[in-house]
Motif scaffolding. Structure first.
Motif, PDB file in Angstrom:
ATOM      1  N   CYS A 326     -57.331 -16.996   6.672  1.00 13.12           N
ATOM      2  CA  CYS A 326     -55.962 -17.218   6.226  1.00 13.12           C
ATOM      3  C   CYS A 326     -55.105 -17.613   7.427  1.00 13.12           C
ATOM      4  O   CYS A 326     -55.145 -16.947   8.474  1.00 13.12           O
ATOM      5  N   PHE A 327     -54.350 -18.660   7.285  1.00 14.29           N
ATOM      6  CA  PHE A 327     -53.517 -19.167   8.381  1.00 14.29           C
ATOM      7  C   PHE A 327     -52.371 -18.205   8.708  1.00 14.29           C
ATOM      8  O   PHE A 327     -51.820 -18.235   9.797  1.00 14.29           O
ATOM      9  N   ASP A 328     -52.023 -17.340   7.747  1.00 13.95           N
ATOM     10  CA  ASP A 328     -50.924 -16.395   7.981  1.00 13.95           C
ATOM     11  C   ASP A 328     -51.399 -15.066   8.566  1.00 13.95           C
ATOM     12  O   ASP A 328     -50.805 -14.559   9.507  1.00 13.95           O
ATOM     13  N   CYS A 329     -52.468 -14.490   8.001  1.00 13.53           N
ATOM     14  CA  CYS A 329     -52.854 -13.124   8.422  1.00 13.53           C
ATOM     15  C   CYS A 329     -54.236 -13.047   9.069  1.00 13.53           C
ATOM     16  O   CYS A 329     -54.667 -11.964   9.473  1.00 13.53           O
ATOM     17  N   ASP A 330     -54.965 -14.172   9.158  1.00 12.93           N
ATOM     18  CA  ASP A 330     -56.296 -14.250   9.785  1.00 12.93           C
ATOM     19  C   ASP A 330     -57.392 -13.514   9.019  1.00 12.93           C
ATOM     20  O   ASP A 330     -58.481 -13.270   9.548  1.00 12.93           O
ATOM     21  N   VAL A 346     -54.575 -20.439   2.975  1.00 15.79           N
ATOM     22  CA  VAL A 346     -53.775 -19.205   2.956  1.00 15.79           C
ATOM     23  C   VAL A 346     -54.333 -18.309   1.859  1.00 15.79           C
ATOM     24  O   VAL A 346     -54.595 -18.776   0.745  1.00 15.79           O
ATOM     25  N   CYS A 347     -54.534 -17.029   2.163  1.00 17.66           N
ATOM     26  CA  CYS A 347     -55.088 -16.107   1.153  1.00 17.66           C
ATOM     27  C   CYS A 347     -54.053 -15.880   0.044  1.00 17.66           C
ATOM     28  O   CYS A 347     -52.859 -16.113   0.224  1.00 17.66           O
ATOM     29  N   ARG A 348     -54.534 -15.375  -1.094  1.00 13.51           N
ATOM     30  CA  ARG A 348     -53.648 -15.212  -2.256  1.00 13.51           C
ATOM     31  C   ARG A 348     -52.476 -14.265  -1.965  1.00 13.51           C
ATOM     32  O   ARG A 348     -51.331 -14.589  -2.277  1.00 13.51           O
ATOM     33  N   PRO A 349     -52.718 -13.066  -1.357  1.00 10.78           N
ATOM     34  CA  PRO A 349     -51.579 -12.168  -1.091  1.00 10.78           C
ATOM     35  C   PRO A 349     -50.514 -12.814  -0.195  1.00 10.78           C
ATOM     36  O   PRO A 349     -49.318 -12.669  -0.445  1.00 10.78           O
ATOM     37  N   CYS A 350     -50.958 -13.537   0.862  1.00 15.61           N
ATOM     38  CA  CYS A 350     -49.986 -14.188   1.756  1.00 15.61           C
ATOM     39  C   CYS A 350     -49.254 -15.320   1.040  1.00 15.61           C
ATOM     40  O   CYS A 350     -48.066 -15.543   1.270  1.00 15.61           O
ATOM     41  N   TYR A 351     -49.985 -16.022   0.178  1.00 15.97           N
ATOM     42  CA  TYR A 351     -49.339 -17.099  -0.587  1.00 15.97           C
ATOM     43  C   TYR A 351     -48.230 -16.515  -1.461  1.00 15.97           C
ATOM     44  O   TYR A 351     -47.106 -17.028  -1.487  1.00 15.97           O
ATOM     45  N   MET A 352     -48.551 -15.429  -2.181  1.00 14.89           N
ATOM     46  CA  MET A 352     -47.570 -14.810  -3.085  1.00 14.89           C
ATOM     47  C   MET A 352     -46.363 -14.281  -2.314  1.00 14.89           C
ATOM     48  O   MET A 352     -45.218 -14.403  -2.752  1.00 14.89           O
ATOM     49  N   LYS A 353     -46.623 -13.759  -1.114  1.00 13.10           N
ATOM     50  CA  LYS A 353     -45.546 -13.141  -0.324  1.00 13.10           C
ATOM     51  C   LYS A 353     -44.688 -14.186   0.399  1.00 13.10           C
ATOM     52  O   LYS A 353     -43.469 -14.070   0.455  1.00 13.10           O
ATOM     53  N   ASN A 354     -45.339 -15.212   0.961  1.00 10.73           N
ATOM     54  CA  ASN A 354     -44.622 -16.122   1.870  1.00 10.73           C
ATOM     55  C   ASN A 354     -44.349 -17.529   1.352  1.00 10.73           C
ATOM     56  O   ASN A 354     -43.460 -18.200   1.863  1.00 10.73           O
ATOM     57  N   HIS A 363     -37.622 -14.810 -12.247  1.00 11.42           N
ATOM     58  CA  HIS A 363     -37.404 -14.576 -10.807  1.00 11.42           C
ATOM     59  C   HIS A 363     -38.590 -13.918 -10.096  1.00 11.42           C
ATOM     60  O   HIS A 363     -38.426 -13.350  -9.020  1.00 11.42           O
ATOM     61  N   ASN A 364     -39.771 -13.984 -10.694  1.00  5.66           N
ATOM     62  CA  ASN A 364     -40.989 -13.499 -10.040  1.00  5.66           C
ATOM     63  C   ASN A 364     -41.739 -14.675  -9.412  1.00  5.66           C
ATOM     64  O   ASN A 364     -41.613 -15.810  -9.866  1.00  5.66           O
ATOM     65  N   ALA A 365     -42.543 -14.369  -8.373  1.00  2.00           N
ATOM     66  CA  ALA A 365     -43.365 -15.414  -7.742  1.00  2.00           C
ATOM     67  C   ALA A 365     -44.407 -15.904  -8.742  1.00  2.00           C
ATOM     68  O   ALA A 365     -44.925 -15.115  -9.553  1.00  2.00           O
ATOM     69  N   ILE A 366     -44.702 -17.201  -8.685  1.00  3.51           N
ATOM     70  CA  ILE A 366     -45.684 -17.779  -9.614  1.00  3.51           C
ATOM     71  C   ILE A 366     -47.045 -17.824  -8.939  1.00  3.51           C
ATOM     72  O   ILE A 366     -47.216 -18.435  -7.873  1.00  3.51           O
TER      73      ILE A 366
END
Length: 420
Positions: A326-330, A346-354, A363-366
């Motif tokens: 993952c480019f965000d959290c490695d 990018v992993c799924r959790p980082c995608y959803m968060k960032n 108003h929720n992340a898609i």
């Protein structure tokens, strides 16, 4: 463990805190990622940051020229005997300013062709685009610095600059570097085309045939001594040379080929070959980076060449097995769900968060795996619960709709009711 951490820390202090030229104030300052060649804060490369010039670049180029025929361009550092690049710095003074007794106007070029004739060197510089002339403190000096980092990565020639190579990989890399130094690496030679008749005749006596082919020599000898430069054409743009203009020659290409100074570029990135350092392969000029990539796969994670037999290919790129992260959290992504963002996984959790887009309705992340409706920079979950008329709540999936400032309507009547 403690000594290893200390070494890692010291190695990562180079350019610490330097501002990013691309992100400006958005970046807190350069901090090198522990194995990627990027800033941890803004994810831009080292070359995008305004890192104060040190002798790091001169040491890198000095090491590149070590054990080659270009040793005349290097000196040895007194303290540790390391090779260092002897750049030809050119300082030009404006004589008109001196005569008028005003402050003397001098121009310093951070690099100039290593020729004895300064007029020829000045002519060469004037034939480069203004924004690429390496005048100290100018856009051109910044361009040269960036190209040194980009075209000649230290990790393409020095195993000690690579991350965790095995002894076998170190050996393979050393053999690879030795091979390209012998077969491909060269430095351009600036000459007036008319001077080459003599040069070609001299080269005909070279027994190893590396410097010029016999056909090139004959071609030179066949030209009459008074031949105009305009009868020579550039190997890159095919246009004729102007009489009296300097040309660039590449020894590995043979002296029957010549280039305009601004045409001496890499065949892949089309950038000016920094300090005329080229790699020649199958009739083409390459910069160091793209020559190496034509020979070996490059890891899209750490930017290093891959010497191991096992590596992965994903999304049209190559990766060390441990670097498909993952480019965000490695986090390692083998077997995981990931999303590609500008060629970076990018992993799924980082995608959803960032990075995830937010539904205009709930108003929720898609989620990346969920269908969505996108219109004019607004996004909705593609469900009856989220994509409905703002007036009558009729579901709009598969129906015509109109949108105003992020609100959607099923009809003109509904739009009028809300907007009024």
């Amino acid at each position: 463990l403690s000594s290893y951490s200390t070494q890692m820390g010291l190695g990562h202090e180079e350019g610490l805190g330097a501002p990013c030229l691309k992100c400006k104030d958005k970046c807190e300052g350069f901090e090198l990622h522990f194995w990627r060649k990027i800033c941890r804060n803004c994810k831009c490369g080292q070359e995008e940051h305004d890192i104060p010039t040190s002798n790091e670049d001169d040491c890198k180029v000095g090491k590149l020229f070590e054990d080659t025929k270009y040793t005349a361009l290097i000196a040895k550092l007194k303290k540790d005997g390391a090779p260092v690049y002897k750049r030809n710095v050119m300082i030009l003074t404006n004589p008109a300013a001196a005569k008028k007794n005003v402050s003397i106007n001098t121009v310093t070029y951070e690099w100039a062709p290593p020729v004895q004739n300064q007029t020829l060197a000045r002519q060469y510089m004037e034939m480069l685009p203004k924004e690429k002339q390496p005048v100290a403190g100018s856009e051109g000096a910044q361009y040269r610095k960036k190209q040194l980092a980009k075209q000649l990565p230290a990790h393409d020639q020095d195993p000690s600059k690579c991350h965790e190579l095995s002894p076998s990989e170190v050996k393979q890399m050393e053999q690879f570097v030795k091979k390209y130094k012998n077969e491909a690496l060269g430095v351009g030679d600036v000459k007036l085309p008319g001077e080459l008749e003599t040069r070609a005749t001299d080269q005909s006596n070279v027994s190893n045939g590396e410097r010029a082919t016999s056909s090139a020599v004959r071609a030179m000898q066949d030209k009459s001594p008074g031949q105009k430069a305009s009868q020579y054409s550039c190997y890159e743009c095919k246009l004729n040379m102007e009489e009296g203009d300097p040309a660039v020659y590449a020894e590995h290409a043979g002296y029957d080929k010549l280039w305009h100074p601004a045409c001496f570029v890499c065949c892949i990135c089309n950038e000016l070959l920094v300090d005329m350092i080229y790699f020649w392969k199958k009739g083409n000029l390459y910069c160091g980076r793209h020559y190496c990539e034509s020979e070996k796969p490059r890891c899209a994670g750490c930017d290093e060449l891959i010497f191991s037999n096992e590596y992965t290919q994903a999304e049209g790129q190559n990766w060390h097995l441990k670097h498909f992260c993952c480019f965000d959290c490695d986090r390692i992504l083998a077997g995981e769900i990931y999303v590609m963002l500008t060629e970076k996984p990018v992993c799924r959790p980082c995608y959803m968060k960032n990075h995830a887009t937010v539904c205009q309705s709930c108003h929720n992340a898609i989620d990346p795996e969920v269908q969505r409706v996108a219109y004019n920079n607004f996004n909705w979950h593609a469900t009856q619960e989220c994509f409905f008329c703002c007036c009558c709540s009729k579901g709009l999936i598969g129906r015509k709709f109109m949108s105003v400032e992020g609100m959607v309507f099923c009809s003109v009547e509904c739009k009028k009711k809300i907007m009024s």
